[in-house]
Design a protein around this motif. Structure first.
Motif, PDB file in Angstrom:
ATOM      1  N   PHE A   1       0.866  -1.177   0.000  1.00 50.47           N
ATOM      2  CA  PHE A   1       0.000   0.000   0.000  1.00 50.47           C
ATOM      3  C   PHE A   1       0.900   1.224   0.000  1.00 50.47           C
ATOM      4  CE2 PHE A   1      -2.001   3.345   2.647  1.00 50.47           C
ATOM      5  CZ  PHE A   1      -3.111   3.628   1.854  1.00 50.47           C
ATOM      6  N   ASP A   2       0.569   2.191  -0.833  1.00 56.06           N
ATOM      7  CA  ASP A   2       1.382   3.410  -0.924  1.00 56.06           C
ATOM      8  C   ASP A   2       0.436   4.568  -1.200  1.00 56.06           C
ATOM      9  OD1 ASP A   2       3.403   5.239  -1.130  1.00 56.06           O
ATOM     10  OD2 ASP A   2       4.439   4.269  -2.801  1.00 56.06           O
ATOM     11  N   ARG A   3       0.164   5.329  -0.170  1.00 52.82           N
ATOM     12  CA  ARG A   3      -0.887   6.343  -0.238  1.00 52.82           C
ATOM     13  C   ARG A   3      -0.676   7.350  -1.361  1.00 52.82           C
ATOM     14  NH1 ARG A   3      -1.321   9.840   5.035  1.00 52.82           N
ATOM     15  NH2 ARG A   3       0.449  10.899   4.024  1.00 52.82           N
ATOM     16  N   ASP A   4       0.547   7.838  -1.505  1.00 53.58           N
ATOM     17  CA  ASP A   4       0.783   8.894  -2.493  1.00 53.58           C
ATOM     18  C   ASP A   4       2.075   8.695  -3.284  1.00 53.58           C
ATOM     19  OD1 ASP A   4       2.639   9.409  -0.543  1.00 53.58           O
ATOM     20  OD2 ASP A   4       1.697  11.257   0.175  1.00 53.58           O
ATOM     21  N   GLY A   5       2.616   7.468  -3.271  1.00 53.92           N
ATOM     22  CA  GLY A   5       3.851   7.196  -3.994  1.00 53.92           C
ATOM     23  C   GLY A   5       5.109   7.530  -3.221  1.00 53.92           C
ATOM     24  N   GLN A   6       4.965   8.080  -2.043  1.00 50.41           N
ATOM     25  CA  GLN A   6       6.118   8.479  -1.240  1.00 50.41           C
ATOM     26  C   GLN A   6       6.926   7.273  -0.780  1.00 50.41           C
ATOM     27  OE1 GLN A   6       4.977  10.798   2.165  1.00 50.41           O
ATOM     28  NE2 GLN A   6       7.073  11.235   2.802  1.00 50.41           N
ATOM     29  N   LEU A   7       6.243   6.178  -0.456  1.00 49.72           N
ATOM     30  CA  LEU A   7       6.932   5.002   0.063  1.00 49.72           C
ATOM     31  C   LEU A   7       7.845   4.387  -0.995  1.00 49.72           C
ATOM     32  CD1 LEU A   7       7.434   2.938   2.278  1.00 49.72           C
ATOM     33  CD2 LEU A   7       5.359   1.734   1.546  1.00 49.72           C
ATOM     34  N   ALA A   8       7.376   4.290  -2.225  1.00 51.03           N
ATOM     35  CA  ALA A   8       8.183   3.680  -3.284  1.00 51.03           C
ATOM     36  C   ALA A   8       9.485   4.438  -3.495  1.00 51.03           C
ATOM     37  CB  ALA A   8       7.386   3.630  -4.585  1.00 51.03           C
ATOM     38  N   SER A   9       9.422   5.754  -3.540  1.00 53.81           N
ATOM     39  CA  SER A   9      10.637   6.538  -3.764  1.00 53.81           C
ATOM     40  C   SER A   9      11.573   6.458  -2.565  1.00 53.81           C
ATOM     41  CB  SER A   9      10.277   7.993  -4.068  1.00 53.81           C
ATOM     42  OG  SER A   9       9.559   8.582  -2.994  1.00 53.81           O
ATOM     43  N   LEU A  10      11.013   6.408  -1.362  1.00 52.45           N
ATOM     44  CA  LEU A  10      11.852   6.325  -0.170  1.00 52.45           C
ATOM     45  C   LEU A  10      12.561   4.976  -0.090  1.00 52.45           C
ATOM     46  CD1 LEU A  10      12.882   7.527   2.445  1.00 52.45           C
ATOM     47  CD2 LEU A  10      10.812   6.705   3.581  1.00 52.45           C
ATOM     48  N   LEU A  11      11.846   3.892  -0.361  1.00 53.79           N
ATOM     49  CA  LEU A  11      12.471   2.570  -0.321  1.00 53.79           C
ATOM     50  C   LEU A  11      13.579   2.458  -1.366  1.00 53.79           C
ATOM     51  CD1 LEU A  11       9.381   0.244   0.209  1.00 53.79           C
ATOM     52  CD2 LEU A  11      11.218   0.683   1.846  1.00 53.79           C
TER      53      LEU A  11
END
Length: 263
Positions: free
Chosen positions: A108-118
């Protein structure tokens, strides 16, 4: 015990998405991801799911009472679930906090922030890796010398402890040289094969872990040095320059303080 194929891994991801759904619907949740052996080819029936739910720093779930939970199904633990703040996730302190991002499966990634951080956390910084390669190579040399001394003194317990240090130092070196973070100790040999380390070098590491006699130490050293030289490592042929950098330069001394584990 069975090992999952690609379809089984995807089923694990789907199950994990179902398990985190009640949590990601809470206020302040940024995203969630699955990591650990359940996402890797060597995962098996004993691999439970390692789940991270990423939240804003002020989210209620960061209360210590809720920060870690175990999920159960039919009387069996199926997952460990940890709540982590976005700030903590973005400032990893140890190798394993980087490694979990390398093979993370986003649920789950609310606004795409998690993908870029990982993606940022998973990346191995070039300068850091260059320094660590030298430190871990010196560790290998240092520990081999200690093992040889312990063998001459018939210190069996010391040899047992030191050969583990040797394999861990060599493994860290090999992973970083291939541009990835060292994995948990449990899966080192599986991951060495997956990142493409030659089978003869992996076999030499296994042999030394089993019995660290002079012949096996020579075989390991030869295989490791040859592999590093083949892949462009210049410090192998310049031991004096390596020692000067490690002990005479501020950068080398700082690198040892940060990354050396064998003393």
């Amino acid at each position: 015990m069975t090992t999952p194929d690609g379809r089984a891994i995807e089923q694990r991801v789907a199950d994990a998405r179902d398990w985190v759904r009640p949590f990601v619907e809470s206020a302040g949740v940024i995203g969630a991801f699955l990591h650990g052996s359940s996402t890797r080819p060597y995962g098996d029936d004993d691999s439970d799911a390692d789940l991270c739910v990423v939240v804003e720093p002020e989210a209620p779930r960061m209360d210590p009472e809720f920060a870690f939970q175990r999920l159960w199904k039919d009387g069996r633990k199926v997952a460990d679930l940890k709540f982590v703040s976005i700030a903590e996730l973005g400032a990893p302190q140890v190798d394993l906090e980087h490694y979990r991002a390398v093979h993370a499966r986003i649920l789950f990634d609310r606004d795409g922030q998690l993908a870029s951080l990982l993606a940022r956390v998973a990346k191995v910084p070039h300068v850091m890796a260059t320094d660590r390669l030298k430190v871990h190579y010196f560790e290998v040399t240092f520990v081999i010398g200690k093992i040889q001394s312990a063998l001459r003194r018939h210190q069996r317990e010391a040899v047992t402890l030191l050969r583990t240090q040797l394999v861990l130092a060599a493994a860290r070196l090999l992973f970083l040289q291939r541009g990835t973070w060292p994995p948990p100790t449990t899966w080192i040999f599986h991951e060495l094969a997956l990142v493409g380390v030659p089978s003869d070098l992996i076999a030499a590491l296994r042999d030394v872990l089993d019995v660290a006699d002079p012949r096996r130490l020579r075989v390991l050293r030869g295989a490791l040095d040859g592999h590093l030289i083949e892949r462009g490592a210049t410090f192998v042929d310049n031991p004096v320059l390596l020692l000067d950098w490690l002990f005479e330069s501020p950068e080398g001394r700082r690198a040892q303080m940060n990354w050396r584990s064998a003393w």
